[in-house]
Scaffold this motif. Structure first.
Motif, PDB file in Angstrom:
ATOM      1  N   VAL A  53       0.855  -1.190   0.000  1.00  0.00           N
ATOM      2  CA  VAL A  53       0.000   0.000   0.000  1.00  0.00           C
ATOM      3  C   VAL A  53       0.890   1.239   0.000  1.00  0.00           C
ATOM      4  O   VAL A  53       1.773   1.379   0.854  1.00  0.00           O
ATOM      5  CB  VAL A  53      -0.941   0.031   1.218  1.00  0.00           C
ATOM      6  CG1 VAL A  53      -1.827   1.276   1.169  1.00  0.00           C
ATOM      7  CG2 VAL A  53      -1.802  -1.229   1.263  1.00  0.00           C
ATOM      8  N   LEU A  54       0.660   2.133  -0.956  1.00  0.00           N
ATOM      9  CA  LEU A  54       1.422   3.373  -1.064  1.00  0.00           C
ATOM     10  C   LEU A  54       0.615   4.510  -0.441  1.00  0.00           C
ATOM     11  O   LEU A  54      -0.566   4.694  -0.757  1.00  0.00           O
ATOM     12  CB  LEU A  54       1.730   3.701  -2.523  1.00  0.00           C
ATOM     13  CG  LEU A  54       2.376   2.584  -3.365  1.00  0.00           C
ATOM     14  CD1 LEU A  54       2.724   3.103  -4.755  1.00  0.00           C
ATOM     15  CD2 LEU A  54       3.595   2.012  -2.666  1.00  0.00           C
ATOM     16  N   ILE A  55       1.240   5.273   0.462  1.00  0.00           N
ATOM     17  CA  ILE A  55       0.553   6.353   1.161  1.00  0.00           C
ATOM     18  C   ILE A  55       1.431   7.603   1.186  1.00  0.00           C
ATOM     19  O   ILE A  55       2.648   7.531   0.989  1.00  0.00           O
ATOM     20  CB  ILE A  55       0.200   5.958   2.612  1.00  0.00           C
ATOM     21  CG1 ILE A  55       1.457   5.500   3.368  1.00  0.00           C
ATOM     22  CG2 ILE A  55      -0.872   4.893   2.644  1.00  0.00           C
ATOM     23  CD1 ILE A  55       1.222   5.209   4.840  1.00  0.00           C
ATOM     24  N   ASP A  56       0.794   8.746   1.424  1.00  0.00           N
ATOM     25  CA  ASP A  56       1.542   9.995   1.584  1.00  0.00           C
ATOM     26  C   ASP A  56       0.702  11.007   2.333  1.00  0.00           C
ATOM     27  O   ASP A  56      -0.421  10.705   2.763  1.00  0.00           O
ATOM     28  CB  ASP A  56       2.016  10.547   0.229  1.00  0.00           C
ATOM     29  CG  ASP A  56       0.876  11.013  -0.676  1.00  0.00           C
ATOM     30  OD1 ASP A  56      -0.295  11.006  -0.230  1.00  0.00           O
ATOM     31  OD2 ASP A  56       1.143  11.386  -1.829  1.00  0.00           O
ATOM     32  N   GLY A  57       1.217  12.215   2.484  1.00  0.00           N
ATOM     33  CA  GLY A  57       0.528  13.254   3.229  1.00  0.00           C
ATOM     34  C   GLY A  57      -0.709  13.786   2.556  1.00  0.00           C
ATOM     35  O   GLY A  57      -1.440  14.577   3.150  1.00  0.00           O
ATOM     36  N   GLY A  58      -0.976  13.362   1.339  1.00  0.00           N
ATOM     37  CA  GLY A  58      -2.181  13.797   0.646  1.00  0.00           C
ATOM     38  C   GLY A  58      -3.371  12.895   0.873  1.00  0.00           C
ATOM     39  O   GLY A  58      -4.466  13.193   0.421  1.00  0.00           O
ATOM     40  N   ALA A  59      -3.171  11.762   1.586  1.00  0.00           N
ATOM     41  CA  ALA A  59      -4.267  10.842   1.882  1.00  0.00           C
ATOM     42  C   ALA A  59      -5.037  11.373   3.079  1.00  0.00           C
ATOM     43  O   ALA A  59      -4.550  11.323   4.205  1.00  0.00           O
ATOM     44  CB  ALA A  59      -3.720   9.447   2.153  1.00  0.00           C
ATOM     45  N   SER A  60      -6.243  11.889   2.844  1.00  0.00           N
ATOM     46  CA  SER A  60      -6.964  12.618   3.886  1.00  0.00           C
ATOM     47  C   SER A  60      -8.384  12.108   4.048  1.00  0.00           C
ATOM     48  O   SER A  60      -8.947  11.470   3.162  1.00  0.00           O
ATOM     49  CB  SER A  60      -6.984  14.114   3.543  1.00  0.00           C
ATOM     50  OG  SER A  60      -7.557  14.320   2.263  1.00  0.00           O
ATOM     51  N   SER A  61      -8.972  12.429   5.222  1.00  0.00           N
ATOM     52  CA  SER A  61     -10.334  12.039   5.546  1.00  0.00           C
ATOM     53  C   SER A  61     -10.488  10.528   5.358  1.00  0.00           C
ATOM     54  O   SER A  61      -9.689   9.764   5.895  1.00  0.00           O
ATOM     55  CB  SER A  61     -11.316  12.834   4.684  1.00  0.00           C
ATOM     56  OG  SER A  61     -12.631  12.702   5.148  1.00  0.00           O
ATOM     57  N   ALA A  62     -11.491  10.083   4.599  1.00  0.00           N
ATOM     58  CA  ALA A  62     -11.629   8.649   4.356  1.00  0.00           C
ATOM     59  C   ALA A  62     -10.434   8.099   3.594  1.00  0.00           C
ATOM     60  O   ALA A  62     -10.143   6.901   3.648  1.00  0.00           O
ATOM     61  CB  ALA A  62     -12.918   8.368   3.582  1.00  0.00           C
ATOM     62  N   GLY A  63      -9.723   8.987   2.893  1.00  0.00           N
ATOM     63  CA  GLY A  63      -8.492   8.584   2.214  1.00  0.00           C
ATOM     64  C   GLY A  63      -7.375   8.268   3.184  1.00  0.00           C
ATOM     65  O   GLY A  63      -6.394   7.618   2.825  1.00  0.00           O
ATOM     66  N   GLY A  64      -7.491   8.750   4.425  1.00  0.00           N
ATOM     67  CA  GLY A  64      -6.557   8.386   5.479  1.00  0.00           C
ATOM     68  C   GLY A  64      -7.087   7.242   6.322  1.00  0.00           C
ATOM     69  O   GLY A  64      -6.329   6.409   6.813  1.00  0.00           O
ATOM     70  N   ALA A  65      -8.413   7.191   6.498  1.00  0.00           N
ATOM     71  CA  ALA A  65      -9.026   6.114   7.268  1.00  0.00           C
ATOM     72  C   ALA A  65      -8.980   4.799   6.505  1.00  0.00           C
ATOM     73  O   ALA A  65      -8.880   3.727   7.117  1.00  0.00           O
ATOM     74  CB  ALA A  65     -10.464   6.474   7.613  1.00  0.00           C
ATOM     75  N   GLY A  66      -9.047   4.865   5.167  1.00  0.00           N
ATOM     76  CA  GLY A  66      -8.956   3.646   4.359  1.00  0.00           C
ATOM     77  C   GLY A  66      -7.655   2.891   4.598  1.00  0.00           C
ATOM     78  O   GLY A  66      -7.671   1.681   4.900  1.00  0.00           O
ATOM     79  N   PRO A  67      -6.493   3.551   4.464  1.00  0.00           N
ATOM     80  CA  PRO A  67      -5.239   2.877   4.787  1.00  0.00           C
ATOM     81  C   PRO A  67      -5.200   2.373   6.232  1.00  0.00           C
ATOM     82  O   PRO A  67      -4.585   1.337   6.514  1.00  0.00           O
ATOM     83  CB  PRO A  67      -4.185   3.971   4.567  1.00  0.00           C
ATOM     84  CG  PRO A  67      -4.795   4.912   3.606  1.00  0.00           C
ATOM     85  CD  PRO A  67      -6.263   4.898   3.908  1.00  0.00           C
ATOM     86  N   ALA A  68      -5.863   3.084   7.143  1.00  0.00           N
ATOM     87  CA  ALA A  68      -5.851   2.685   8.554  1.00  0.00           C
ATOM     88  C   ALA A  68      -6.516   1.329   8.752  1.00  0.00           C
ATOM     89  O   ALA A  68      -5.997   0.475   9.479  1.00  0.00           O
ATOM     90  CB  ALA A  68      -6.540   3.750   9.402  1.00  0.00           C
ATOM     91  N   ILE A  69      -7.657   1.106   8.111  1.00  0.00           N
ATOM     92  CA  ILE A  69      -8.311  -0.193   8.282  1.00  0.00           C
ATOM     93  C   ILE A  69      -7.588  -1.282   7.496  1.00  0.00           C
ATOM     94  O   ILE A  69      -7.575  -2.446   7.913  1.00  0.00           O
ATOM     95  CB  ILE A  69      -9.813  -0.140   7.929  1.00  0.00           C
ATOM     96  CG1 ILE A  69     -10.038   0.247   6.463  1.00  0.00           C
ATOM     97  CG2 ILE A  69     -10.545   0.825   8.852  1.00  0.00           C
ATOM     98  CD1 ILE A  69     -11.498   0.120   6.024  1.00  0.00           C
ATOM     99  N   LEU A  70      -6.949  -0.933   6.381  1.00  0.00           N
ATOM    100  CA  LEU A  70      -6.141  -1.917   5.659  1.00  0.00           C
ATOM    101  C   LEU A  70      -4.956  -2.356   6.522  1.00  0.00           C
ATOM    102  O   LEU A  70      -4.592  -3.539   6.547  1.00  0.00           O
ATOM    103  CB  LEU A  70      -5.648  -1.335   4.341  1.00  0.00           C
ATOM    104  CG  LEU A  70      -6.679  -1.156   3.226  1.00  0.00           C
ATOM    105  CD1 LEU A  70      -6.059  -0.403   2.053  1.00  0.00           C
ATOM    106  CD2 LEU A  70      -7.212  -2.503   2.765  1.00  0.00           C
TER     107      LEU A  70
END
Length: 488
Positions: A381-398
């Motif tokens: 999973v690729l993430i960065d500082g632009g992953a926000s709101s549900a875009g940040g919560a999505g990686p969290a549950i993954l």
């Protein structure tokens, strides 16, 4: 809901015509509106004390009132309210100029650069000025103010979810809160700026004067010079392809809604089904999920993806709460908001209310594993500082429910202390500044100790300015070249 930051409210109600730049607010007017904002935040914001104690908040309000104890220009008072909102560290909250003041900021000229900020250093990615400054050059100072001081001051006025700063540095490089338009808000808006920079090609320290430009000039010049305009909001919500040579699948999701929040619930499940059917048909055992710069949307659409990776049922959100019901909000902010009928509110022991109706907020439902086309291979999973709101919560549950490897940098947040499902706007009675307050909090079903900051990567990899201007994606390269090494 998708995180939409720093949208200026331009209300159409009639207002006397005058030169707003020179409007002066008196202390009594500003302090009355600060009190109104403070009261509304205490009464309605679900996370007002998540990152500060009531005593700390009171001291901070006293400081802001002191700043407003003398006559100030309208734009200066707006900066005070920006600091008030930034102190909450919740990106779904906002400060907004409106009426004539809103028009001033809408028409305000900007710096002619798109920048990349990292570790309080500022680099030019795109140059829309009439000066020959090479892309990649590092801004040392603007009008004699050093770059680290500039970034520190910016972070007093704008914040990400939580107290980490890397997400906000990322956002200053993208369109929502671009440095080009926020710098003249936090600092003085001027016709020209003196820029001292380190030339990317010669490494020499050079000082030049650049003129500020309008938004229209910025967009036109950027399109002409670079054949595109930089936008965080991507045209395509998702993309999928299989690398036949390396035998891995690449799934990019730029937001968790395709066209609108009212779209059919089957939109993402149907897309995922097509992807994983092809993955199984071709025997692919390596998958890259790219969630960088994901703007958010419905967490349920992230949960539908997770269904392909788990073997047990799960619920992505423990509960969604709000501080009151219709009667409470009618009394505190003058609007019932129809919460009772829409969400089936139920009173909790602590006095808050929780949502019991999951017809609209489907992230509260139980999600069953998908057996057909379920994926048991290696997940990156690729993430960065632009992953926000549900875009940040999505990686969290993954991260919570899978053994996926995470590469990149900390996300903008998991879900913050509020969410974008419902907001209220509190308008100044004596000034032309308003604030927006999220009224609901999503308790994402992840480890309790991981909720106060963004998702952290297993491998901290970030693009440098050299990579960016040479159009090289070292994060994706690392995922492919290092983590997909196959052993016989």
């Amino acid at each position: 809901m998708a995180l939409i930051l720093c949208l200026l409210l331009l209300l159409t109600s009639a207002f006397p015509s005058f030169a707003q730049e020179s409007t002066i607010y008196q202390p009594d007017a500003m302090q009355k509106d600060l009190l109104k904002f403070k009261t509304a935040l205490i009464n309605t914001h679900p996370g007002i004390y998540e990152y500060q104690t009531p005593e700390e908040f009171e001291l901070f309000m006293n400081q802001l009132n002191l700043e407003a104890s003398k006559p100030l220009e309208a734009k200066t008072f707006y900066k005070i309210v920006l600091k008030l909102i930034a102190k909450i560290h919740d990106a779904h909250s906002g400060a907004h100029p409106y009426k004539a003041l809103g028009k001033v900021f809408k028409n305000q000229k900007r710096l002619p650069f798109q920048v990349f900020i990292k570790n309080q250093r500022i680099f030019i990615v795109r140059n829309m000025s009439n000066q020959s400054i090479p892309e990649g050059s590092e801004i040392i100072s603007i009008d004699a103010s050093l770059s680290n001081n500039i970034v520190s001051e910016m972070l007093k006025h704008y914040s990400a979810d939580g107290i980490s700063t890397s997400g906000m540095e990322h956002y200053l490089g993208v369109s929502y809160l671009s440095f080009s338009k926020t710098y003249p808000i936090v600092f003085e808006a001027k016709p020209t700026y003196q820029i001292t920079y380190k030339d990317y090609n010669t490494r020499e320290i050079v000082t030049k004067t650049v003129a500020s430009i309008s938004r229209a000039e910025y967009v036109e010049t950027e399109l002409k010079k670079y054949s595109s305009n930089s936008k965080k909001f991507k045209e395509k919500a998702f993309d999928f392809k299989i690398n036949e040579e390396e035998k891995y699948a690449y799934l990019q999701i730029t937001r968790f809604f395709k066209d609108s929040f009212q779209e059919p619930e089957s939109t993402y499940p149907d897309f995922y089904s097509t992807c994983f059917k092809e993955i199984e048909t071709k025997g692919i055992k390596y998958l890259i999920v790219d969630l960088r710069d994901n703007d958010g949307g419905k967490l349920s659409n992230a949960a539908h993806l997770l269904r392909y990776f788990v073997d047990k049922p799960f619920t992505p959100t423990n509960e969604i709460t709000t501080k009151g019901n219709d009667e409470y909000y009618l009394e505190t902010i003058g609007d019932t908001l129809s919460f009772n009928s829409d969400f089936g509110l139920e009173r909790k022991a602590n006095g808050d209310y929780k949502v019991t109706n999951s017809d609209y907020l489907t992230e509260l439902k139980v999600f069953e594993p998908i057996e057909k086309y379920g994926f048991d291979g290696k997940i990156i999973v690729l993430i960065d500082g632009g992953a926000s709101s549900a875009g940040g919560a999505g990686p969290a549950i993954l991260q919570e429910y899978t053994d996926a490897v995470f590469i990149g940098s900390e996300t903008f947040g998991t879900a913050g202390v509020g969410n974008g499902i419902n907001k209220t706007y509190i308008y100044g009675e004596y000034t032309e500044v308003a604030i927006s307050i999220p009224l609901m909090h999503s308790d994402i079903a992840i480890n309790e100790h991981l909720k106060r900051r963004g998702v952290l990567p297993d491998y901290e990899i970030t693009n440098s300015i050299h990579n960016i201007i040479n159009d090289r994606d070292v994060i994706l390269e690392f995922a492919v070249e290092k983590l997909f090494e196959k052993k016989d």
